[in-house]
Design an enzyme around this catalytic site. Structure first.
Site, PDB file in Angstrom:
ATOM      1  CB  THR A   1      19.430 -89.713  14.215  1.00 21.38           C
ATOM      2  OG1 THR A   1      18.170 -90.039  14.801  1.00 21.38           O
ATOM      3  CG2 THR A   1      20.435 -89.447  15.324  1.00 21.38           C
TER       4      THR A   1
ATOM      5  CE  LYS B   1      23.792 -92.586  12.777  1.00 21.43           C
ATOM      6  NZ  LYS B   1      22.546 -92.394  12.026  1.00 21.43           N
TER       7      LYS B   1
ATOM      8  CE  LYS C   1      17.102 -90.251  17.397  1.00 19.23           C
ATOM      9  NZ  LYS C   1      16.256 -91.340  17.836  1.00 19.23           N
TER      10      LYS C   1
END
Lengths: 294, 294, 294, 294
Positions: free
Chosen positions: C92, C237, C168
């Site tokens: 990711t 994050k 994503k």
């Protein structure tokens, strides 16, 4: 004093000019040559390289942002060869960068002072900036005569350089918070039949004196944002500095997040070149004020 | 002039006192008797009922909120029997209520002027309020001598009464926006090692002069919110007025929504009795500043 | 197929294990040696360096974040020496990084495919991940057998690698939006006398089937956030990746900004190690649910 | 059972029809006569007044909002004359109204049950609603056969009627939170080059099964919001119910505030008649997606 000055943008040029006028020997460097020429005409000396500037007793820098500062000055080899006693970074950079820069300078025996300023180019040209200074006391004392040439008042904010950067980005965050507050209030007023200029007269005449509300508010009331005194895309840059500092320090800043969203709305509509007061455009757009029939 | 005055809370008492002192014949009414007694001692006349007060040429009212005003004064029968020329509503009520009240008064041949004020009780006691007045010009002229007794300046905001209410709730919204901005900045500063009081000195000495930042900011920097000059639960009331006006006029007010959330956070923690500056408590709490001690 | 695999964290280990089990020759590299040993026991081959891994026909990588990927793999010299046909980045990372990585790979004649996955380690261990793949069609075809070994379904999202990364981070942003929605609703319910577990039963039984509401919601209803399935600091994050992509594309994402603030509230209270469902803690804290008397 | 039914809007009509079909004697009342005629054709009996309906053993009502319910049914005199054992309010009203209504009914010896439903008119017409019921257990048992005729499942949420209303407004709040999340993600995706329909396929095929994401998301991906299944202005009504409940219970609901702002943005642009999925319009507008065409 032998002074080096790096970065002759609109602000840097005005500040370096004040130093020359005050009788200091000022050696200047800039990426593009034109501003150097101007300063030399005023009495400054042109430097051949940044390394050469770092040979002066005191070096001031006024670069655009974290990236420019990092690229041009945070270089081990460059600093290893520097003989300057102290480097004063007067740009609006992140507190995190100040911490890194102070460490790196210390490793090479150079003092580091953070001294961002409040005031636009016309204020700088008149030597009336407010200087927010932080760093080791002896170093700030050392450069005080330069601050006197550049500004009307120096706020001393302690020994940690990053404190000055925190103060500066907090101030800018507060400015655009005030702009947003008036932008929303003005949209509400107009939608409800009250002219934004009437609202502005009330608040500047009573609870909110001072330049911020009158200046930015006047632009919003007139719905005119050119020429830009402080560009909107730079306002976003500074709000992002506040948000980053919030992340680093684990402090939620919901109002800064709101500013970010609304400034991005401006950017998405091609308004990045307008004055930061154009937050008023986003508030008008969301309320569809221009689309409402009279 | 024969003046009636309804509502002798802290503000109303001070304003009615100024009218008496200026030589007007003032007939007063209040729900509880104590303030009536005080005013009578100063030279006012006690009224037996609201209906009696509405027999004066001019009637001023200063009631707590929309609900009190609606319950006590927006009564068909009561207004049908009134002989007053004009009723001046000086309370902070919603623009929507102003519209309804103006219509109802007109139906009964009574003029309606909205004239909310800016200033706290001590300012009112000194006759230094700022008055935001809107309504038919002749009516505002008619009551101008009363405004002169009560305030230092009257801002005339046009013929529609609700414009004055819009201005007043916009001003209060902007005050608490400024408080929130400093609350967040102060939390960021402290988390980063800069004292909130140092930040406050910078911003009040440069970009933000005036009473709002110095006053509320001073409380935040000291983290002391008692005694309350303007209670936090009343701040929420006013922010809700702004949000309702936003809904009525279809204007998104994200900053007002943010204030609402943060003031509710205060209320959930039992802080409704503190000064509105206690938005600073919410900012501190979210950043866990009190819990960061080593 | 000769496959190289870089990055054997919890996810990478499970994915590489599936490849071995499917009969591929898998050469693995990891910063720390332990996971390499485990994979070798399962039949993989240890690589002496990343450069060696880049000698396989196809290379898959599963590194922690943009920084790890940039440091370990975005190296001109390293890529110049690589003979791999295609590199599949399954981590990711930011869309911006995907753009940069694709360019750099292309310059050195290596194909680049982005293929982040949806699913936690237990799903990865069962070979049931959902794979979001984007990149040149022929390259995705080339690695399809590997995706079949790792996942249960591959979503093909076009020729631009960054599209897969956008998908994503959008998915993760939506997950935590759902968590926040239930966190707020649960706080409201409990404050009003309705058990969060009853609310959860209603919504999962009707409008919101599926694992997200049941899983995260169950943790919130129980106010238990350990052990962490997906750590809260990693949730932040990913929300920051969404906000950065928003900035890069000039798209305001106010809900992402709200998540950011609330996750920072968690971090300020030392809750970064809890499961991301602990957004429920922030909602409870703001409403002071734990401080209310029963 | 002798059942009275008040309020034959689209939902009420379908529900009353199910009761008739299940063999109950249903006496109906509606403000306008047309739906009464329809129901009579299906086998219901027309009532001459609300008072007459309140003579049935059990009365169900399905009125538009708090105001309609308060005006038509919260009347001391009306309830004093009623002989009904229990009144089941199936509308989406505020928890605060449920508290008031329950008290008033109790004073007049009438049981009060809150039983709002989840499901649109087509679901109601098929007898497949989900019923969220709260109130004294014996009363809920008493009306259970009616719920069986109307819905497929009844969730029992305890003895306090307002719990059912809290659950219902929480559910609606969560629906529009999900819509907002996808609206933002879709805007980000499209700005970055990924089709919203591709993103939708990923998330509905993996983490978010169920009708909400597929249904509302499908409208956003197609940027088509007519015909409206659930009108946007009613979505705002329900979000405001959540915010009011938040205020009453001192619970900050920042996500609900965000929905409110964005729905007002829609209303300001004349989109109140569109489906609530048109939150996607606001997200597109803020990102200026339609203006980005070359």
């Amino acid at each position: 004093m032998n002074v080096g000055f790096i970065g002759l943008g609109t602000m840097g040029r005005a500040m370096a000019g004040q130093l020359v006028a005050a009788g200091h020997r000022v050696q200047v460097w800039n990426r593009s040559p034109e501003p150097v020429k101007q300063l030399v005409e005023q009495g400054a000396v042109a430097a051949g390289s940044i390394a050469e500037v770092l040979g002066n007793e005191v070096v001031l820098s006024m670069l655009a942002d974290d990236k420019a500062f990092t690229t041009l000055l945070l270089d081990e080899q460059l600093l290893a060869g520097a003989t300057a006693e102290v480097h004063v970074n007067m740009a609006t950079v992140s507190p995190a960068l100040a911490v890194r820069a102070a460490e790196l300078h210390q490793r090479h025996g150079i003092g580091y002072v953070a001294a961002p300023v409040l005031g636009r180019p016309d204020v700088a040209a008149a030597g009336n900036l407010n200087i927010l200074a932080a760093g080791p006391e002896a170093l700030v004392d050392r450069v005080a005569p330069l601050f006197e040439a550049i500004g009307r008042h120096t706020y001393r904010l302690g020994e940690q350089p990053q404190s000055a950067n925190l103060a500066k980005i907090s101030a800018n965050f507060m400015i655009f918070s005030a702009v947003e507050a008036f932008a929303e209030a003005a949209a509400l007023a107009e939608a409800g039949g009250l002219a934004a200029s009437d609202l502005l007269e009330v608040i500047t005449g009573t609870i909110f004196p001072g330049p911020v509300y009158a200046g930015y508010g006047g632009q919003i009331a007139a719905d005119r944002y050119e020429p830009a005194g402080f560009r909107l895309d730079l306002a976003l840059k500074d709000v992002n500095l506040a948000l980053e500092a919030g992340t680093d320090n684990r402090v939620p800043l919901p109002l800064a997040g709101l500013l970010r969203d609304n400034l991005l709305d401006n950017l998405a509509h091609g308004e990045g070149h307008l004055d930061g007061a154009a937050l008023g455009r986003t508030a008008r757009r969301r309320a569809n004020l221009d689309g409402r029939q009279a």
